[in-house]
Design a protein around this motif. Structure first.
Motif, PDB file in Angstrom:
ATOM      1  N   PRO A 181      23.745  30.606  38.941  1.00  0.00           N
ATOM      2  CA  PRO A 181      22.403  30.389  39.496  1.00  0.00           C
ATOM      3  C   PRO A 181      21.315  30.290  38.438  1.00  0.00           C
ATOM      4  CG  PRO A 181      23.199  32.623  39.949  1.00  0.00           C
ATOM      5  CD  PRO A 181      24.355  31.866  39.390  1.00  0.00           C
ATOM      6  N   LYS A 182      20.291  29.509  38.785  1.00  0.00           N
ATOM      7  CA  LYS A 182      19.093  29.391  37.972  1.00  0.00           C
ATOM      8  C   LYS A 182      17.961  30.132  38.675  1.00  0.00           C
ATOM      9  CE  LYS A 182      20.366  24.844  36.118  1.00  0.00           C
ATOM     10  NZ  LYS A 182      20.599  25.276  34.742  1.00  0.00           N
ATOM     11  N   ASP A 183      16.889  30.436  37.944  1.00  0.00           N
ATOM     12  CA  ASP A 183      15.776  31.132  38.583  1.00  0.00           C
ATOM     13  C   ASP A 183      15.243  30.346  39.772  1.00  0.00           C
ATOM     14  OD1 ASP A 183      14.896  29.198  36.781  1.00  0.00           O
ATOM     15  OD2 ASP A 183      13.170  30.347  36.078  1.00  0.00           O
ATOM     16  N   SER A 184      15.257  29.012  39.694  1.00  0.00           N
ATOM     17  CA  SER A 184      14.755  28.191  40.802  1.00  0.00           C
ATOM     18  C   SER A 184      15.630  28.329  42.044  1.00  0.00           C
ATOM     19  CB  SER A 184      14.682  26.715  40.380  1.00  0.00           C
ATOM     20  OG  SER A 184      15.961  26.261  39.931  1.00  0.00           O
ATOM     21  N   SER A 185      16.958  28.354  41.863  1.00  0.00           N
ATOM     22  CA  SER A 185      17.836  28.482  43.030  1.00  0.00           C
ATOM     23  C   SER A 185      17.742  29.879  43.634  1.00  0.00           C
ATOM     24  CB  SER A 185      19.293  28.158  42.642  1.00  0.00           C
ATOM     25  OG  SER A 185      19.864  29.170  41.827  1.00  0.00           O
ATOM     26  N   VAL A 186      17.507  30.878  42.791  1.00  0.00           N
ATOM     27  CA  VAL A 186      17.326  32.249  43.295  1.00  0.00           C
ATOM     28  C   VAL A 186      16.051  32.337  44.127  1.00  0.00           C
ATOM     29  CG1 VAL A 186      16.821  34.620  42.585  1.00  0.00           C
ATOM     30  CG2 VAL A 186      18.657  33.350  41.466  1.00  0.00           C
ATOM     31  N   LYS A 187      14.967  31.746  43.641  1.00  0.00           N
ATOM     32  CA  LYS A 187      13.699  31.779  44.375  1.00  0.00           C
ATOM     33  C   LYS A 187      13.816  31.062  45.718  1.00  0.00           C
ATOM     34  CE  LYS A 187      10.877  32.126  40.187  1.00  0.00           C
ATOM     35  NZ  LYS A 187       9.954  31.407  39.276  1.00  0.00           N
TER      36      LYS A 187
ATOM     37  N   THR B  94      23.986  44.771  38.770  1.00  0.00           N
ATOM     38  CA  THR B  94      23.490  43.701  37.908  1.00  0.00           C
ATOM     39  C   THR B  94      23.480  42.368  38.640  1.00  0.00           C
ATOM     40  OG1 THR B  94      24.327  44.762  35.924  1.00  0.00           O
ATOM     41  CG2 THR B  94      23.921  42.427  35.766  1.00  0.00           C
ATOM     42  N   ALA B  95      22.467  41.566  38.380  1.00  0.00           N
ATOM     43  CA  ALA B  95      22.418  40.187  38.872  1.00  0.00           C
ATOM     44  C   ALA B  95      21.953  39.300  37.716  1.00  0.00           C
ATOM     45  CB  ALA B  95      21.470  40.069  40.057  1.00  0.00           C
ATOM     46  N   ILE B  96      22.738  38.276  37.415  1.00  0.00           N
ATOM     47  CA  ILE B  96      22.483  37.421  36.250  1.00  0.00           C
ATOM     48  C   ILE B  96      22.113  36.012  36.720  1.00  0.00           C
ATOM     49  CG2 ILE B  96      23.506  36.414  34.165  1.00  0.00           C
ATOM     50  CD1 ILE B  96      23.096  39.421  33.981  1.00  0.00           C
ATOM     51  N   PHE B  97      21.155  35.404  36.023  1.00  0.00           N
ATOM     52  CA  PHE B  97      20.762  34.030  36.345  1.00  0.00           C
ATOM     53  C   PHE B  97      20.199  33.373  35.090  1.00  0.00           C
ATOM     54  CE2 PHE B  97      17.269  36.889  37.289  1.00  0.00           C
ATOM     55  CZ  PHE B  97      16.203  36.307  36.617  1.00  0.00           C
ATOM     56  N   ASP B  98      20.028  32.061  35.166  1.00  0.00           N
ATOM     57  CA  ASP B  98      19.442  31.275  34.082  1.00  0.00           C
ATOM     58  C   ASP B  98      17.926  31.285  34.203  1.00  0.00           C
ATOM     59  OD1 ASP B  98      20.492  29.913  31.932  1.00  0.00           O
ATOM     60  OD2 ASP B  98      21.599  28.518  33.197  1.00  0.00           O
ATOM     61  N   LEU B  99      17.240  31.747  33.187  1.00  0.00           N
ATOM     62  CA  LEU B  99      15.782  31.611  33.122  1.00  0.00           C
ATOM     63  C   LEU B  99      15.518  30.324  32.343  1.00  0.00           C
ATOM     64  CD1 LEU B  99      13.222  33.124  34.008  1.00  0.00           C
ATOM     65  CD2 LEU B  99      13.193  34.204  31.766  1.00  0.00           C
ATOM     66  N   VAL B 100      15.325  29.242  33.084  1.00  0.00           N
ATOM     67  CA  VAL B 100      15.368  27.898  32.507  1.00  0.00           C
ATOM     68  C   VAL B 100      14.297  27.711  31.438  1.00  0.00           C
ATOM     69  CG1 VAL B 100      15.136  25.437  33.024  1.00  0.00           C
ATOM     70  CG2 VAL B 100      16.398  26.929  34.581  1.00  0.00           C
ATOM     71  N   SER B 101      13.108  28.252  31.669  1.00  0.00           N
ATOM     72  CA  SER B 101      12.013  28.038  30.716  1.00  0.00           C
ATOM     73  C   SER B 101      12.321  28.633  29.344  1.00  0.00           C
ATOM     74  CB  SER B 101      10.712  28.650  31.260  1.00  0.00           C
ATOM     75  OG  SER B 101      10.859  30.050  31.427  1.00  0.00           O
TER      76      SER B 101
ATOM     77  N   GLN C  61      22.243  26.876  26.917  1.00  0.00           N
ATOM     78  CA  GLN C  61      21.981  25.746  26.017  1.00  0.00           C
ATOM     79  C   GLN C  61      23.153  24.767  25.994  1.00  0.00           C
ATOM     80  OE1 GLN C  61      20.635  27.253  22.159  1.00  0.00           O
ATOM     81  NE2 GLN C  61      19.616  28.984  23.154  1.00  0.00           N
ATOM     82  N   ASN C  62      23.910  24.711  27.066  1.00  0.00           N
ATOM     83  CA  ASN C  62      25.072  23.823  27.176  1.00  0.00           C
ATOM     84  C   ASN C  62      24.713  22.399  26.745  1.00  0.00           C
ATOM     85  OD1 ASN C  62      27.351  22.392  27.907  1.00  0.00           O
ATOM     86  ND2 ASN C  62      27.317  23.006  30.053  1.00  0.00           N
ATOM     87  N   PRO C  63      25.372  21.872  25.714  1.00  0.00           N
ATOM     88  CA  PRO C  63      25.047  20.507  25.254  1.00  0.00           C
ATOM     89  C   PRO C  63      25.618  19.407  26.152  1.00  0.00           C
ATOM     90  CG  PRO C  63      26.753  21.476  23.860  1.00  0.00           C
ATOM     91  CD  PRO C  63      26.336  22.548  24.820  1.00  0.00           C
ATOM     92  N   GLY C  64      26.285  19.755  27.240  1.00  0.00           N
ATOM     93  CA  GLY C  64      26.818  18.744  28.158  1.00  0.00           C
ATOM     94  C   GLY C  64      28.261  18.960  28.552  1.00  0.00           C
ATOM     95  N   TYR C  65      28.824  20.104  28.222  1.00  0.00           N
ATOM     96  CA  TYR C  65      30.238  20.387  28.501  1.00  0.00           C
ATOM     97  C   TYR C  65      30.462  20.647  29.984  1.00  0.00           C
ATOM     98  CZ  TYR C  65      34.724  22.930  28.378  1.00  0.00           C
ATOM     99  OH  TYR C  65      36.015  23.356  28.593  1.00  0.00           O
ATOM    100  N   LYS C  66      31.516  20.061  30.522  1.00  0.00           N
ATOM    101  CA  LYS C  66      31.924  20.309  31.912  1.00  0.00           C
ATOM    102  C   LYS C  66      33.358  20.799  31.902  1.00  0.00           C
ATOM    103  CE  LYS C  66      32.429  18.249  36.479  1.00  0.00           C
ATOM    104  NZ  LYS C  66      32.346  17.012  37.292  1.00  0.00           N
ATOM    105  N   HIS C  67      33.568  22.021  32.359  1.00  0.00           N
ATOM    106  CA  HIS C  67      34.887  22.640  32.263  1.00  0.00           C
ATOM    107  C   HIS C  67      35.854  22.017  33.256  1.00  0.00           C
ATOM    108  CE1 HIS C  67      37.519  25.720  30.712  1.00  0.00           C
ATOM    109  NE2 HIS C  67      37.818  26.136  31.928  1.00  0.00           N
ATOM    110  N   LYS C  68      37.034  21.759  32.773  1.00  0.00           N
ATOM    111  CA  LYS C  68      38.081  21.147  33.593  1.00  0.00           C
ATOM    112  C   LYS C  68      38.455  22.071  34.751  1.00  0.00           C
ATOM    113  CE  LYS C  68      42.854  19.416  33.145  1.00  0.00           C
ATOM    114  NZ  LYS C  68      44.005  19.273  32.205  1.00  0.00           N
ATOM    115  N   GLY C  69      38.584  21.466  35.939  1.00  0.00           N
ATOM    116  CA  GLY C  69      39.025  22.226  37.102  1.00  0.00           C
ATOM    117  C   GLY C  69      37.902  22.731  37.986  1.00  0.00           C
ATOM    118  N   TYR C  70      36.639  22.484  37.593  1.00  0.00           N
ATOM    119  CA  TYR C  70      35.498  22.908  38.405  1.00  0.00           C
ATOM    120  C   TYR C  70      34.943  21.709  39.161  1.00  0.00           C
ATOM    121  CZ  TYR C  70      35.072  27.733  36.884  1.00  0.00           C
ATOM    122  OH  TYR C  70      35.293  29.070  36.686  1.00  0.00           O
ATOM    123  N   GLU C  71      34.937  21.810  40.484  1.00  0.00           N
ATOM    124  CA  GLU C  71      34.459  20.708  41.318  1.00  0.00           C
ATOM    125  C   GLU C  71      32.942  20.793  41.456  1.00  0.00           C
ATOM    126  OE1 GLU C  71      36.556  20.810  44.993  1.00  0.00           O
ATOM    127  OE2 GLU C  71      38.533  20.715  44.053  1.00  0.00           O
TER     128      GLU C  71
END
Length: 495
Positions: free
Chosen positions: A136-142, A219-226, A361-371
């Protein structure tokens, strides 16, 4: 140890400022299970005011080391088929309006069918929110928080992996405190790190993956995009009331999800086992409400962490390679919960601290097996990719513990010298990761290059809540800390 020695040194102005910032952060309880104040569920203006006053409690900068630890976890029910009991649980609680939280994929699975049938059988009213985002990202959590408020739930039910359970915790928090600003409770220094002053609404968590242990932690973890970094909120009052741990619910996990979720269990157990001892942590809190949930290794968490490590080494390869090995899947689900109790009280350190900018900071990687359509570095992958480098680095801090961990991987440690402990554990880890198959062998395989490392370092430094538990990391000297983290990221480029 470097940490205790450096505390005695006269700090520079920059180090003193950094120390103050981190000390303030560390007086707010992070993530985990626990007993909490029997407070009322409704927000009052004074409750956040009390939290702010607790945050501002003065203390002596030369505070003594910690002298106590607390141990707590959510209630856990484990067994095949126990999901069907959830309707009775809410009826027993007297719940009238349950907010069911899940994602689009899990909504189609048998776990959700069992949940809905259970609620309807007992006549419990419910509303389903199924738009949780994986990682999740902060936007999806909100968005999720705003979706919960009109329903005015008096209880929450999370059905899914760690992303779902974490999102449900945050929905619960911000519906209980509707006037709070989003950053009020977010871990400092990215947020204000206010303690949560009283219990939230009841939350039942039904995990469908064997990894995060979120069903037993606060604990709850999310991406703080800014900020291009993962962060979160961590406090014992966010832990679920009950975790329903049903091995039937993980049988639909794809092999790739078994692997990445299991890697999270692996690092939870290893990091909590090797974290600094609780009595080495400073400062001692001036009030028990400020005692963090991530407290350092302690005699009770050690039991859970080491057991989870041994079971993960034994069962994860089997669970990944054979989708019909239900024994291995069941044991991995139990290991995830055991590790949750261990790290939920002891804490994690460098692998997790470094993982947050790796994901953010993922440069564009998409893990195999994730739909999923967008790029994704699964949390377990982002954590494990640095593990060989991390435990090589921390080995000198407690060689005996690192050798015990290596022994869990099947290494004969009878003739290993103590000074080789970190290297031996690092090699055992690398061999284990390679044996799982389809795992990136370092940051280069995720698309990172040496020119990315400075940004990864800067994204790691704010993770003081977990870095404070890292043995051998010299946090009192910011430039030295940067140098050490940079060396770890370089080492983690490939293994």
């Amino acid at each position: 140890m470097a940490i205790t020695t450096s505390i005695r040194m006269a700090p520079t102005r920059a180090a003193r400022a950094l120390n103050l910032l981190r000390t303030v952060q560390f007086t707010h309880p992070p993530n985990c299970p626990c007993h909490s104040n029997p407070g009322h569920h409704h927000h009052t203006p004074s409750s956040i005011g009390q939290a702010r006053r607790a945050l501002a409690t003065p203390f002596d900068a030369s505070q003594q080391k910690e002298y106590a630890f607390e141990m707590a976890a959510s209630s856990i029910r484990f067994g095949p088929g126990c999901t069907k009991e959830v309707g009775m649980d809410f009826k027993n609680m007297g719940a009238q309006r349950v907010m069911v939280v899940t994602d689009g994929n899990v909504r189609k699975l048998d776990a959700m069918k069992q949940v809905i049938e259970g609620l309807e059988r007992e006549g419990v009213k419910y509303e389903v929110y199924d738009k949780v985002r994986v990682e999740p990202k902060d936007s999806s959590v909100k968005e999720a928080i705003e979706a919960a408020r009109p329903w005015r739930p008096d209880a929450f039910l999370a059905v899914g992996g760690g992303s779902v359970i974490d999102t449900a915790k945050l929905m619960n928090l911000y519906t209980t405190f509707p006037d709070a600003e989003f950053l009020d409770f977010v871990n400092a220094p990215l947020g204000k790190g206010l303690p949560i002053p009283h219990k939230l609404l009841p939350l039942v968590a039904v995990p469908t993956t064997a990894g995060t242990g979120s069903e037993t932690t606060g604990t709850a973890i999310f991406d703080l995009v800014s900020k291009r970094a993962k962060t979160g909120i961590a406090h014992r009052n966010m832990k679920p009331t009950l975790g329903i741990v049903d091995p039937l619910n993980t049988r639909t996990m794809p092999s790739a999800v078994h692997a990445s979720s299991g890697l999270d269990v692996l690092c939870h157990s290893l990091e909590s086992w090797t974290a600094i001892p609780y009595h080495e942590r400073t400062p001692r809190p001036t009030n028990p409400i400020n005692r963090p949930a991530y407290q350092g290794a302690n005699p009770i968490s050690d039991i859970f962490s080491l057991k989870a490590l041994r079971d993960t080494v034994k069962y994860l390869p089997r669970a990944v390679k054979d989708p019909d090995d239900h024994e291995a899947q069941s044991q991995m689900l139990l290991a995830a919960t055991l590790a949750g109790v261990g790290f939920g009280n002891a804490g994690v350190h460098l692998c997790h601290g470094m993982s947050y900018p790796i994901s953010g900071q993922n440069p564009g990687y998409k893990h195999k097996g994730y739909e999923i359509d967008s790029p994704i570095i699964p949390h377990g992958v982002s954590v494990a990719v640095t593990a060989p480098a991390v435990f090589k680095f921390t080995g000198a801090s407690n060689p005996e513990r690192h050798l015990q961990a290596a022994e869990a991987f099947g290494v004969d440690i009878s003739n290993v010298k103590l000074e080789s402990a970190g290297e031996v554990l690092s090699e055992a880890l690398a061999e284990f990761l390679v044996g799982l198959g389809d795992q990136p062998r370092g940051l280069k395989h995720l698309g990172f290059r040496e020119e990315h490392i400075d940004q990864l370092v800067e994204g790691t430094i704010p993770q003081a809540r977990v870095l404070m538990l890292a043995p051998s990391l010299e946090m009192q000297d910011l430039e030295r800390e940067r140098e050490q983290l940079r060396g770890l990221f370089v080492e983690a480029l490939a293994y």
